[in-house]
Design an enzyme around this catalytic site. Structure first.
Site, PDB file in Angstrom:
ATOM      1  CB  SER A 142      44.587 -18.848  10.644  1.00 30.63           C
ATOM      2  OG  SER A 142      43.664 -18.262   9.779  1.00 30.63           O
ATOM      3  CB  SER A 143      46.235 -19.493   4.983  1.00 28.98           C
ATOM      4  OG  SER A 143      44.914 -19.832   4.676  1.00 28.98           O
ATOM      5  CG  ASN A 144      40.614 -16.534   6.895  1.00 29.68           C
ATOM      6  OD1 ASN A 144      40.575 -15.393   7.278  1.00 29.68           O
ATOM      7  ND2 ASN A 144      39.600 -17.207   6.385  1.00 29.68           N
TER       8      ASN A 144
ATOM      9  CG  HIS B 288      43.886 -23.234  10.498  1.00 33.19           C
ATOM     10  ND1 HIS B 288      43.710 -23.018   9.159  1.00 33.19           N
ATOM     11  CD2 HIS B 288      44.212 -24.538  10.631  1.00 33.19           C
ATOM     12  CE1 HIS B 288      43.938 -24.139   8.513  1.00 33.19           C
ATOM     13  NE2 HIS B 288      44.239 -25.087   9.394  1.00 33.19           N
TER      14      HIS B 288
ATOM     15  CD  GLU C 114      37.374 -24.444   1.372  1.00 32.56           C
ATOM     16  OE1 GLU C 114      37.672 -23.572   2.202  1.00 32.56           O
ATOM     17  OE2 GLU C 114      36.859 -24.196   0.267  1.00 32.56           O
TER      18      GLU C 114
ATOM     19  CG  HIS D 114      39.308 -26.359   6.819  1.00 33.69           C
ATOM     20  ND1 HIS D 114      38.938 -25.115   6.410  1.00 33.69           N
ATOM     21  CD2 HIS D 114      40.368 -26.194   7.643  1.00 33.69           C
ATOM     22  CE1 HIS D 114      39.732 -24.225   6.965  1.00 33.69           C
ATOM     23  NE2 HIS D 114      40.610 -24.847   7.727  1.00 33.69           N
TER      24      HIS D 114
ATOM     25  CB  THR E 291      34.784 -21.347   0.717  1.00 31.60           C
ATOM     26  OG1 THR E 291      35.761 -21.713   1.680  1.00 31.60           O
ATOM     27  CG2 THR E 291      33.919 -22.516   0.356  1.00 31.60           C
TER      28      THR E 291
ATOM     29  CB  CYS F 299      32.381 -18.301   1.759  1.00 35.84           C
ATOM     30  SG  CYS F 299      32.319 -17.489   3.332  1.00 35.84           S
TER      31      CYS F 299
HETATM   32 FE1  F3S Z   1      32.575 -21.254   5.951  1.00 33.32          FE
HETATM   33 FE2  F3S Z   1      33.169 -18.996   4.866  1.00 33.32          FE
HETATM   34 FE3  F3S Z   1      33.770 -19.453   7.307  1.00 33.32          FE
HETATM   35  S1  F3S Z   1      33.408 -20.974   3.991  1.00 33.32           S
HETATM   36  S2  F3S Z   1      34.129 -21.612   7.396  1.00 33.32           S
HETATM   37  S3  F3S Z   1      31.760 -19.281   6.439  1.00 33.32           S
HETATM   38  S4  F3S Z   1      34.989 -18.378   5.868  1.00 33.32           S
END
Ligand code: F3S
Length: 652
Positions: A214-216, A37, A122, A70, A158, A186
């Site tokens: 990017s929602s992140n 993203h 994802e 994703h 994640t 993650c």
């Molecule tokens: Fe993977 Fe975590 Fe990045 S799931 S894509 S390492 S934010």
């Protein structure tokens, strides 16, 4: 201007791997959907001949197709195979784990629940690996909609926040007949957020670099904004303007997990060039609503003039300096002082109106929240007596102390409190822009202090020590005695050796009395006192004059089924057992004895330890008869000795 980078920022391991794999696949290869993203990175890949496709059907066989970080559903692997495409699988290992976990749960017969954003690519890929039957929950309502008594298997998107995952998992647990939770989170996102928050607290301005799709990164910017009001969210250096950084001494930079390093580097380069032009430019750029540093140059009766490194001086009127209307400005400042002030107005003639109060209020918010959380005692200035209490200035913000919270006792007139500094604690805090309610209590501070002092006083009280106290209160069960700042209870049973019916028979309020401390309970603030043990038990003094075998007069004081109690002296009672009343069998004691009747008793035993005396009416009678007969025999001088002896033997 100081530029500080967040400890963790930019590409995460999964995104970095995906970009590297795509670049390695070379010119002529494809990515299925946007690899990450970040539009700038996607554009760069395009320049390198790596094109984005939205479907596997439009590409020639044997082409290389990169599957993004994703992840993709199983069907895309099948299509790629059927079309002889070479798959470069850039699915992040963390996402792969989540897909595999969902698939296993599905195969074990669990109903799969994914905690995450329902439409995120994802999550869609994880769902597909669980046979497309998985349910996605984002919030409490989604959990409430789940049917009860099912076997639920939980996985997470994640990037799910740990606390959200734990909270929703617990809720699902309550609905499930069986549950299996696989934590597929993650930490990369959380690490970036935590590092950004730490930095945001230290700087004047935060710059968040990353894709606005990017929602992140959007979430990162949102978290940062909560800790730094001056947060700028940009995709590229082009969006950064000089004006945005004016008056910022420290600027922090962070970037989302899908932001390449070169984008951040471009931002830093631009900032460095801006820094040069900022220092070249001697006149600061003033923005409305910004907080600036100002130097006091003169103090008037109703305003303070300040140097703000601008075309004109700034002015802070009295009402923007202190909440106390009669405050002496010369007492508050001296020429040369540096203060923070908010730019309230900037007119076309460059007149700058400033407010110290508003700047203080903004700066105070975090401190107030902190003080409230820590339950801190604050020094506040009483600015006015109003209906129902007093208004105060706390850290430059208006607060209110209700009448019942001003003192331990009721206060009638608050006018004398104005202008005084008092200590108080926050008991209600609402800093929402439309409310701004700060309620404080001085009473709480005094109460806690008093309680502490009392605890100290309780600790000093020694068990077994004699204290002189004053009776403060009387109750049916005893008397309260102040023994030097703390009150103890003298229970009615501990007042005297005699039975006390009503404490008022022994003590009066205000009486000075010597007491013995029996017990101290510091935590519950309780002291047990004793008055009785300070005096000798009068029973022993009275009993001293009696001996065993002695016959004494007494009075029946009480009749019980097993015998009669006889008073033989004041406070001294003995028991005549039923078998010691008469030679004849006594069925009912009341038939031979009455309360108040005078009797003669023989003392059989004095048990000093048990404070008990055993008596006998029968033995007293026998002894008396024996004595009488002896006297009679002594009078019969004519009898020969052998006969008198015989008679004696016969009678007794
Ligand atoms: Fe993977 Fe975590 Fe990045 S799931 S894509 S390492 S934010």
């Amino acid at each position: 201007m100081q530029i500080i980078l967040a400890e963790h920022m930019g590409f995460c391991h999964g995104v970095k791997r995906a970009v590297e794999l795509a670049q390695k696949s070379g010119e002529g290869s494809y990515t299925l959907g946007s690899l990450i993203h970040n539009p700038q990175m996607i554009a760069k890949l395009q320049e390198q001949g790596i094109k984005k496709i939205d479907s596997l059907y439009g590409v020639r066989p044997n082409s290389k197709v990169v599957f993004r970080s994703h992840g993709e559903p199983p069907v895309n692997y099948q299509v790629a195979e059927s079309r002889s495409l070479e798959v470069i699988d850039a699915t992040c290992p963390h996402v792969k784990k989540a897909q595999k976990s969902a698939q296993e749960l599905f195969q074990e017969g669990f109903e799969v629940v994914i905690i995450g954003e329902a439409n995120h690519p994802e999550v869609l890929s994880i769902k597909a690996w669980a046979g497309n039957n998985a349910v996605v929950v984002e919030n409490e309502q989604d959990v409430a909609d789940l049917p009860d008594n099912r076997r639920y298997g939980i996985v997470a998107q994640t990037t799910c926040i740990e606390e959200v995952f734990q909270f929703l998992s617990e809720l699902i647990k309550k609905k499930a007949s069986e549950i299996k939770v696989l934590r597929t989170i993650c930490n990369a996102t959380q690490k970036r957020q935590e590092a950004a928050v730490t930095l945001a607290k230290q700087v004047d301005t935060m710059i968040v670099v990353g894709g606005k799709n990017s929602s992140n990164t959007k979430k990162l910017a949102q978290v940062v904004l909560e800790h730094c009001k001056n947060t700028i969210f940009i995709e590229t250096a082009l969006e950064l303007e000089l004006e945005m950084l004016v008056n910022s001494k420290k600027v922090g930079i962070t970037a989302g997990a899908s932001t390449p390093d070169w984008l951040v580097e471009e931002v830093i380069e631009k900032m460095q060039s801006m820094q040069e032009s900022l220092s070249e430019n001697e006149i600061a750029i003033i923005r409305k609503d910004s907080i600036i540093e100002a130097k006091v140059i003169s103090i008037g009766k109703d305003e303070v003039f300040v140097d703000i490194n601008y075309k004109s001086e700034g002015v802070i009127p009295r009402q923007e300096i202190s909440l106390l209307p009669q405050a002496d400005l010369n007492e508050l400042f001296k020429v040369g002082d540096t203060i923070s002030a908010l730019v309230v107005n900037l007119d076309k003639d460059d007149n700058v109106l400033l407010s110290k109060l508003k700047a203080d209020a903004i700066k105070a918010e975090e401190k107030l929240v902190d003080a409230n959380t820590k339950n801190e005692v604050l020094e506040v200035l009483v600015i006015a007596a109003v209906n129902g209490g007093i208004t105060v200035e706390v850290m430059g913000v208006r607060g209110f102390v209700p009448a019942s919270h001003v003192d331990l006792e009721r206060v009638e007139d608050f006018s004398t409190w104005v202008g005084k500094k008092i200590e108080a604690k926050i008991i209600e805090l609402d800093l929402a822009a439309d409310k701004k309610r700060i309620v404080l209590s001085r009473r709480e501070v005094l109460k806690e202090r008093k309680s502490l002092e009392e605890k100290e006083a309780y600790k000093k009280i020694q068990i077994g020590k004699k204290y002189t106290g004053v009776v403060t209160r009387l109750a049916k069960f005893g008397a309260f005695v102040d023994i030097g700042g703390v009150e103890g209870l003298l229970h009615v049973s501990e007042m005297s050796w005699q039975r006390v019916k009503d404490p008022a028979d022994v003590l009066q309020i205000g009486d000075k009395v010597e007491v013995l401390v029996q017990k101290v309970d510091v935590d519950n603030k309780k002291i047990s006192l004793n008055l009785r043990d300070l005096h000798q038990d009068p029973w022993f003094t009275s009993v001293e004059k009696f001996k065993e075998d002695q016959i004494v007069p007494g009075k029946v004081s009480k009749i019980a089924p097993f015998g009669a109690f006889i008073t033989i002296a004041e406070n001294v009672e003995g028991l005549v057992h039923i078998s010691e009343i008469s030679e004849d069998r006594v069925e009912k004691l009341e038939e031979v004895l009455q309360v108040g009747q005078d009797v003669k008793v023989k003392i059989l035993k004095i048990d000093l330890k048990a404070k008990k005396i055993s008596l006998s009416i029968l033995q007293a009678k026998k002894d008396e008869e024996k004595e009488e007969f002896k006297e009679y025999l002594d009078d019969k001088q004519g009898f020969t000795t052998p006969i008198s002896k015989l008679l004696e033997k016969y009678v007794f």
